[in-house]
Scaffold this active site. Structure first.
Site, PDB file in Angstrom:
ATOM      1  N   GLY A 129      51.098  37.993  78.569  1.00 50.78           N
ATOM      2  CA  GLY A 129      51.654  36.704  78.130  1.00 50.78           C
ATOM      3  C   GLY A 129      51.384  35.637  79.177  1.00 50.78           C
ATOM      4  N   VAL A 170      43.979  30.770  94.611  1.00 52.89           N
ATOM      5  CA  VAL A 170      43.063  31.868  94.940  1.00 52.89           C
ATOM      6  C   VAL A 170      41.663  31.292  95.157  1.00 52.89           C
ATOM      7  CG1 VAL A 170      41.941  33.967  94.061  1.00 52.89           C
ATOM      8  CG2 VAL A 170      44.396  33.611  93.677  1.00 52.89           C
ATOM      9  N   ARG A 202      46.308  40.313  75.376  1.00 46.44           N
ATOM     10  CA  ARG A 202      46.901  41.642  75.552  1.00 46.44           C
ATOM     11  C   ARG A 202      45.800  42.622  75.156  1.00 46.44           C
ATOM     12  NH1 ARG A 202      52.094  40.793  76.927  1.00 46.44           N
ATOM     13  NH2 ARG A 202      53.227  39.077  75.934  1.00 46.44           N
ATOM     14  N   ASP A 232      53.350  43.510  83.952  1.00 47.69           N
ATOM     15  CA  ASP A 232      53.217  44.946  84.123  1.00 47.69           C
ATOM     16  C   ASP A 232      51.840  45.492  83.695  1.00 47.69           C
ATOM     17  OD1 ASP A 232      54.696  47.319  84.732  1.00 47.69           O
ATOM     18  OD2 ASP A 232      54.461  47.805  82.602  1.00 47.69           O
ATOM     19  N   THR A 255      54.597  36.117  85.089  1.00 47.40           N
ATOM     20  CA  THR A 255      55.279  36.349  83.808  1.00 47.40           C
ATOM     21  C   THR A 255      56.582  35.569  83.816  1.00 47.40           C
ATOM     22  OG1 THR A 255      56.529  37.957  82.487  1.00 47.40           O
ATOM     23  CG2 THR A 255      56.146  38.558  84.772  1.00 47.40           C
ATOM     24  N   ASP A 294      59.201  36.524  82.488  1.00 45.12           N
ATOM     25  CA  ASP A 294      60.341  37.439  82.302  1.00 45.12           C
ATOM     26  C   ASP A 294      61.079  37.845  83.584  1.00 45.12           C
ATOM     27  OD1 ASP A 294      60.007  37.433  79.592  1.00 45.12           O
ATOM     28  OD2 ASP A 294      58.789  39.249  79.539  1.00 45.12           O
ATOM     29  N   ASP A 306      60.559  40.346  85.528  1.00 45.65           N
ATOM     30  CA  ASP A 306      60.904  41.769  85.407  1.00 45.65           C
ATOM     31  C   ASP A 306      59.935  42.666  86.179  1.00 45.65           C
ATOM     32  OD1 ASP A 306      58.709  41.311  83.848  1.00 45.65           O
ATOM     33  OD2 ASP A 306      59.408  42.428  82.113  1.00 45.65           O
ATOM     34  N   ARG A 357      79.947  22.223  66.054  1.00 47.66           N
ATOM     35  CA  ARG A 357      79.345  23.482  65.599  1.00 47.66           C
ATOM     36  C   ARG A 357      79.174  24.513  66.713  1.00 47.66           C
ATOM     37  NH1 ARG A 357      74.739  21.115  61.637  1.00 47.66           N
ATOM     38  NH2 ARG A 357      75.964  21.408  59.758  1.00 47.66           N
ATOM     39  N   MET A 388      63.379  33.886  75.138  1.00 44.93           N
ATOM     40  CA  MET A 388      62.506  35.048  75.271  1.00 44.93           C
ATOM     41  C   MET A 388      63.089  36.089  76.220  1.00 44.93           C
ATOM     42  SD  MET A 388      58.517  34.146  75.154  1.00 44.93           S
ATOM     43  CE  MET A 388      57.695  34.260  73.568  1.00 44.93           C
ATOM     44  N   ARG A 417      62.059  40.339  75.930  1.00 45.47           N
ATOM     45  CA  ARG A 417      62.108  41.530  75.066  1.00 45.47           C
ATOM     46  C   ARG A 417      62.892  42.643  75.750  1.00 45.47           C
ATOM     47  NH1 ARG A 417      56.939  41.999  72.047  1.00 45.47           N
ATOM     48  NH2 ARG A 417      56.013  41.947  74.114  1.00 45.47           N
ATOM     49  N   HIS A 465      58.300  30.828  71.494  1.00 41.85           N
ATOM     50  CA  HIS A 465      57.238  30.617  72.480  1.00 41.85           C
ATOM     51  C   HIS A 465      57.308  29.262  73.189  1.00 41.85           C
ATOM     52  CE1 HIS A 465      55.739  34.167  70.466  1.00 41.85           C
ATOM     53  NE2 HIS A 465      54.909  34.347  71.478  1.00 41.85           N
ATOM     54  N   VAL A 495      59.550  28.535  75.087  1.00 35.35           N
ATOM     55  CA  VAL A 495      60.035  28.926  76.414  1.00 35.35           C
ATOM     56  C   VAL A 495      58.870  29.202  77.377  1.00 35.35           C
ATOM     57  CG1 VAL A 495      61.349  30.723  77.642  1.00 35.35           C
ATOM     58  CG2 VAL A 495      62.179  29.855  75.456  1.00 35.35           C
TER      59      VAL A 495
HETATM   60  O1  F6P Z   1      55.429  37.197  78.470  1.00 33.15           O
HETATM   61  C1  F6P Z   1      56.505  38.056  78.212  1.00 33.15           C
HETATM   62  C2  F6P Z   1      57.071  37.720  76.887  1.00 33.15           C
HETATM   63  O2  F6P Z   1      57.287  36.371  76.959  1.00 33.15           O
HETATM   64  C3  F6P Z   1      58.321  38.408  76.403  1.00 33.15           C
HETATM   65  O3  F6P Z   1      59.527  37.845  76.836  1.00 33.15           O
HETATM   66  C4  F6P Z   1      58.144  38.298  74.907  1.00 33.15           C
HETATM   67  O4  F6P Z   1      58.857  39.268  74.234  1.00 33.15           O
HETATM   68  C5  F6P Z   1      56.687  38.507  74.757  1.00 33.15           C
HETATM   69  O5  F6P Z   1      56.098  37.976  75.909  1.00 33.15           O
HETATM   70  C6  F6P Z   1      56.064  37.913  73.535  1.00 33.15           C
HETATM   71  O6  F6P Z   1      54.725  38.197  73.562  1.00 33.15           O
HETATM   72  P1  F6P Z   1      53.670  37.746  72.471  1.00 33.15           P
HETATM   73  O7  F6P Z   1      53.386  36.306  72.709  1.00 33.15           O
HETATM   74  O8  F6P Z   1      52.477  38.592  72.709  1.00 33.15           O
HETATM   75  O9  F6P Z   1      54.308  37.968  71.145  1.00 33.15           O
END
Ligand code: F6P
Length: 319
Positions: free
Chosen positions: A11, A23, A72, A103, A125, A127, A129, A162, A169, A171, A249, A251
């Site tokens: 991503g 770089v 990917r 990862d 990334t 995330d 993570d 409300r 995002m 996962r 997306h 985010v």
């Molecule tokens: O880059 C990580 C991430 O943003 C996750 O938080 C999310 O679930 C995933 O990518 C979504 O990926 P894609 O754009 O391939 O659906």
């Protein structure tokens, strides 16, 4: 070492371009040649490779996404594809590689290192993570973007009295959700790392309404429960005037914050230093403000820890 390659994979994340620039600039100033590889490992296997000259990384630091494109590419887990990638690296005279991604990108880099190619991984990334780094490139921007969007949602939430469930995002990780919840003053936050009970959340919302909090924001990470599902379940428990919004997306886009640009620049330059020192198979990180590196193999034996003190803080401050 004469020539290094750079690719972005997985991503995209804001700040990847700033890392590519760093770089390239560091390598060029160290009299190395630099090649860009488009579309990550897929582009590597397909030979989508070009030389990066000095001017080509100008006006790049402020751009979101990745101008090297990304993909990917699970195929790269197979030896056949790794060998094709190595063939391309040899064909283009590339002696070492810097990969920027999450990862999956690290797994690819380790495989290349196992085949005798020095590869260095940078954590790119949103995330946050990746083990052995307090922050990944793109995380700060993703929080900033989420908070800016939620501030807008809050305007309309307030106007209508409300409840809004907002999905960000993440996962497998609640890192974005937690920081976003704190910075946007949410009533509740739901993350994949913590079990949750919809009845309990309904209770929190009803109780806050009784105390006069007519409009409220609930943040959920996509991997815990989707905004619309939670909205429906809360509505079924008698909570009226409620809507769900998935930021999706959005985010991941946008210009990187200054903080992400600085982080990417520091890490990118450090990666070239490692390669000049003959080191490969390393993952760059930032720990307690200092740029560090660890063997990528150690990374696979560990798991990034979500900072759950943020969960407690978000809940305390939501009263
Ligand atoms: O880059 C990580 C991430 O943003 C996750 O938080 C999310 O679930 C995933 O990518 C979504 O990926 P894609 O754009 O391939 O659906």
């Amino acid at each position: 070492m004469k020539r290094i390659g750079i690719l972005t994979s997985g991503g995209d994340a804001p700040g990847m371009n700033a890392a590519v620039r760093a770089v390239a600039r560091k390598a060029l100033s160290s009299k190395l040649e630099v090649c860009g590889i488009n579309y990550g490992y897929k582009g590597l296997v397909e030979g989508n490779i070009f030389e990066i000259k000095e001017k080509e990384v100008s006006d790049l630091i402020q751009l979101g996404g990745t101008t090297l494109y990304t993909a990917r590419y699970p195929e790269f887990a197979e030896k056949e594809y790794q060998l094709k990638g190595i063939e391309q690296l040899k064909k283009h005279g590339i002696d070492a590689l810097v990969t920027i991604g999450g990862d999956g990108s690290y797994h690819g880099a380790v495989r290349l290192t196992e085949q005798g190619y020095n590869a260095i991984g940078l954590p790119g990334t949103i995330d946050n993570d990746i083990p052995f780094t307090d922050r990944t490139i793109g995380f700060d921007t993703a929080i900033q973007t989420s908070v800016e969007e939620i501030d807008k949602v809050r305007d309309t939430a307030k106007s209508h009295g409300r409840i809004f469930v907002v999905e960000v995002m993440g996962r497998n990780s609640g890192e974005i959700a937690l920081r976003t919840a704190i910075a946007s003053g949410s009533q509740a936050v739901i993350i994949p790392e913590k079990p949750f009970d919809v009845d309990e959340i309904a209770g929190i919302v009803k109780d806050a309404r009784r105390r006069g909090h007519e409009h409220q924001i609930i943040i959920t990470a996509e991997g815990a429960i989707h905004a619309q599902d939670l909205t429906d379940q809360l509505a079924n428990r008698g909570i009226d005037n409620i809507r769900g919004v998935a930021l999706g997306h959005v985010v991941r886009g946008g210009a990187p914050t200054a903080s992400d640009r600085v982080l990417a620049s520091r890490m990118g330059s450090y990666a070239v230093d490692l390669l000049l020192d003959g080191q490969g198979g390393q993952a760059v990180g930032i720990e307690k403000g200092v740029i560090t590196h660890h063997s990528m193999l150690d990374l696979f034996d560990s798991k990034a820890k979500t900072d759950l003190s943020m969960y407690d803080l978000a809940n305390t401050l939501s009263y």
